[in-house]
Structure formats: C-alpha cells, structure tokens
Design a protein around this motif. Structure first.
Motif, mmCIF file in Angstrom:
data_model
loop_
_atom_site.group_PDB
_atom_site.id
_atom_site.type_symbol
_atom_site.label_atom_id
_atom_site.label_comp_id
_atom_site.label_asym_id
_atom_site.label_seq_id
_atom_site.Cartn_x
_atom_site.Cartn_y
_atom_site.Cartn_z
ATOM 1 N N PRO A 20 0.818 -1.227 0.000
ATOM 2 C CA PRO A 20 0.000 0.000 0.000
ATOM 3 C C PRO A 20 0.842 1.263 0.000
ATOM 4 N N THR A 21 0.607 2.103 -0.962
ATOM 5 C CA THR A 21 1.400 3.326 -1.076
ATOM 6 C C THR A 21 1.238 4.212 0.152
ATOM 7 N N GLU A 22 0.054 4.205 0.751
ATOM 8 C CA GLU A 22 -0.216 5.102 1.884
ATOM 9 C C GLU A 22 0.687 4.807 3.083
ATOM 10 N N SER B 152 -4.099 0.175 -2.766
ATOM 11 C CA SER B 152 -4.418 1.417 -2.071
ATOM 12 C C SER B 152 -5.364 1.129 -0.913
ATOM 13 N N PRO C 209 -7.052 3.763 1.202
ATOM 14 C CA PRO C 209 -7.249 5.193 1.494
ATOM 15 C C PRO C 209 -7.669 5.477 2.924
#
Length: 434
Positions: free
Chosen positions: A224-226, A257, A259
């Motif tokens: 996950p980029t977050e 992702s 969010p």
C-alpha cells in the motif's frame, strides 16, 4: 545487560512444569507488567499499582508454565500501555540494547529489550496500537499481534478492550510462533475468544511454528502506497529490499491502495482514549491501588489519588477520552472514529480479495533518541500510523527484522486476513531466511 537497560520492573520466577515436554520446555519468558501474575506484583508501569499483587494469574501465564516455560520477571512498559517509547513508565525509561542512547519502542519495550539483550528466550507483550510490533522493530526482534479473539485477554489489565491483544516477542519467527501455539485458543474466562474449530484454516493442525518454512512461492503481497508515503527514506529502502527478497523466492507483489488508513491514527486515538477513560475510572483509591493521604471529602481524596498515582501521559489520555465521550461531543468524535474504523476494516477486506498479505514498514522512523519525543506527544502518536490499522480492523500482523539503516534495526510489517497467522508466519520466515 538487562539491569543496565532497565528491562525489568520485578525479577521473580514462576517455575514451569518440570515434566512438560514440548516446544517451550525449559524456555525462559519475560512478561509485560500489565499481565497478571499470582503472588508477583503487577504495576502497569504506574505508581497507581506500584504495590499491587494479583490474586490470580492470566490465562496466558498458566498456559506457558503448563508447557514448561519459566517466567523470569515482569518487564518495564509505558504506563498502562500509553506510549510508543517506554519512557512514560513510573520506574524510569528502558534503553534499547542495540543503542542505549535510543528508546526500545513501546509500550512493550521492556519485553522486546529483554529478548534482544538475551535476558529471556521469549517474551509476552500486549498490542493496542502497535505495542508489540513497534518495540520488536526498534530492537531488531520478531513480534506478533494476533487476530483479536485468538489469545485470551483474561488477566490483562485493560487499556482499550476492543483493540488490545497479548502477543509473543522472540528472536526468530519460529520461536514467536511456538509461543503463539501455546497461548492461542478459546478461554471460558474470556468471552472475546473464539472457538477456532469451526473457522476454516484458523488453527493449522501442525501449529503456527510449522508454518515458518519460508515457502512463499505463489504468494501475493500487497504494497500500500499510503503506508510508505512520508516514511524515512532509509526505512523505505530497507523494507523495499526485504520485499524484493520475497519476490526472489517466488512471491508476487502488487501495489494496492488503502485510502482509509490515512485516518487510522486519528480514529485509533479517539477510540483508545475513550476506552481508557472508562477503564481507568476503577482506580479511585478505594478498592485497590494507590490511595492518597488526603483528609478531605471523597471527591477531594479521589482527585488527589489520581493526581498522585497517574503520570502526565495517562492524565492526558483520560482527559481527551472523557472529552470525546462527553455530551455534545460523542457524535462529533467517537461516532466518527467508529465510522472510520469500519472503513479501515472494509478496505482490508477488499484488499484480501486480491492479495494474501499486506506489507509495509512497521515503523516509519528509526528508533528515537531518549527524550526526543516526550515533549512532542503528537509526534509520538503519528509514529503509530502503520501499526494502528491492524488493531482497528482486528487483524493479525507480524514485525520481522528487514535489515538495518545506519546501524539501527528496521522492521517489515506483514498484515494478514482474520485468523491468517499461518500466512504471515510463513511470509515473515522467508524474510528471515534471505
């Protein structure tokens, strides 16, 4: 070494069953000082319970000693589990054995430090928002936060009931999983535990330790980029190298992702502080714990007792939690936090439709220097950004050493679906074997 780093609050032994034959026969265990031990004081790192001696032992203690393990002491911790550095303890800070000018992480810092220093073979901690995984990462050892309901909480002095789980800390993945094999399972004393017999794949016949075989061929890892954005570049580089090693062993990686995790820290602290304000109301100087010598009326005595018994961080969280639950603010803060929690859970459920585990840095930063975060509590809270989502979603997660940056340990976190401990153990063992 353990004395030099202040890993233990109390060093007393509970002997294991001498006739036991199993993976923990003759093993030594350090136990976080918020887990009840019959006849041995259990302080929660607080003046409030400095002289408290429980009349019974937690279920996990009985299971460990029945398996032949010997408890060697109660480890230092952030007061009532409230902290990320093991500096809020009433008994002084614990130092990181890797670098004694730095913190060991928290709140189970004493447990992780004891294992890293060789003062115990394995340890127990409790994880409310990362309190097993954070010190495991900072001290260069392995820590497992089990699925909520896998391990009994009976005898764990509560901070935030809906979030916390007891989990093992050890030098290797297999050793941590062996402890999990012993302490996991339904407990009639704890209504939150689950009978795993009806949950497919939840309790592998060979046990969790047997899953530490390093076989990740065909496993899909979500990145996950977050949970990488904003992390220290040295941490990111080290973790990416560890993930690349998994790919070299046959795992596939895919960017995903989540969010909702951008709101996880805020939601976590509202919920945790609200539950803490309720749980810690029991410490009133009447039933147990510290009692003020005040000659005033009950209200004055109650106030003096809590003023004297609680440290600054605990007072801060009680005040914030009470505020969040107060009339006029419950809907504005607490209900919205619960909505965010549901969103986090949904994001992970959707992710696990496509991936087997989710990988990220355990901590987005390297171990703090001693005293660095005490004057900036917000910075300390934000350091939990990567670990709190697993607690909000009640998922299993493991921190395994990914390598070092500037001579300091970096942890890789692997999160699995509910009761997916077997999968995260297998993946973590592959990182360890690279």
């Amino acid at each position: 070494m353990a004395a030099d780093i202040n890993a233990f609050v109390t060093e007393e032994r509970i002997e294991g069953d001498a006739d036991a034959a199993g993976p923990l026969a003759d093993a030594t265990v350090a136990v976080k000082d918020n887990i009840s031990t019959e006849g041995i004081r259990t302080t929660c790192g607080s003046e409030m319970l400095a002289d408290y001696v429980p009349p019974y032992s937690a279920t996990v203690i009985d299971r460990l000693t029945d398996a032949g393990a010997t408890v060697v002491g109660k480890t230092n911790m952030d007061e009532f589990g409230m902290g990320t550095t093991t500096e809020t303890s009433a008994f002084g800070p614990t130092r990181n054995p890797v670098d004694t000018d730095r913190v060991p992480g928290g709140s189970s810092g004493g447990s992780a430090a004891a294992v890293a220093a060789g003062a115990a073979d394995v340890a127990l901690g409790s994880d409310t928002g990362g309190s097993v995984r954070c010190p495991a990462a900072f001290c260069g050892v392995v820590g497992i936060k089990p699925t909520y309901g896998l391990v009994s909480r009976y005898g764990l002095i509560a901070y935030a009931n809906s979030l916390e789980q007891i989990g093992p800390i050890a030098g290797t993945v297999e050793e941590a999983a062996a402890v999990l094999d012993v302490i996991a399972g339904d407990d009639p004393h704890d209504g939150t535990t689950r009978d795993l017999s009806g949950i497919e794949g939840a309790a592998p016949e060979a046990g969790y330790a047997a899953a530490a075989d390093g076989d990740v061929d065909g496993m899909t890892i979500g990145v996950p980029t977050e949970l990488f954005d904003g992390a220290d570049e040295r941490v990111v580089e080290t973790v990416e190298d560890a993930i690349a090693a998994l790919e070299a062993r046959g795992a596939e990686t895919t960017e995903i992702s989540l969010p909702s995790v951008e709101h996880a820290v805020q939601a976590y602290y509202v919920i945790a502080m609200a539950e803490a304000s309720s749980n810690l109301a029991r410490f009133d100087g009447v039933r147990y714990g510290h009692r003020s010598d005040s000659d005033g009326n009950w209200n004055e005595s109650f106030a003096e007792t809590r003023e004297e018994g609680f440290g600054a961080e605990v007072k801060r969280r009680i005040l914030l939690g009470t505020y969040a639950l107060s009339a006029g603010y419950h809907d504005k803060y607490y209900e919205k936090a619960q909505d965010a929690r549901a969103w986090v859970r949904q994001d992970f459920e959707a992710a696990f439709d496509d991936v087997d585990v989710v990988a990220s840095p355990t901590m987005p930063v390297l171990p703090f220097e001693l005293g660095e975060s005490l004057d900036d509590p917000l910075r300390m809270y934000l350091a939990d950004a990567n670990t709190t989502p697993a607690n909000l979603a009640n998922l299993p997660a493991i921190s395994v050493p990914a390598g070092e940056a500037d001579g300091l340990p970096v942890g890789l976190q692997l999160v699995g679906p509910k009761f997916g401990e077997e999968t995260i153990v297998r993946a973590a063992s592959a990182v360890e074997d690279r």
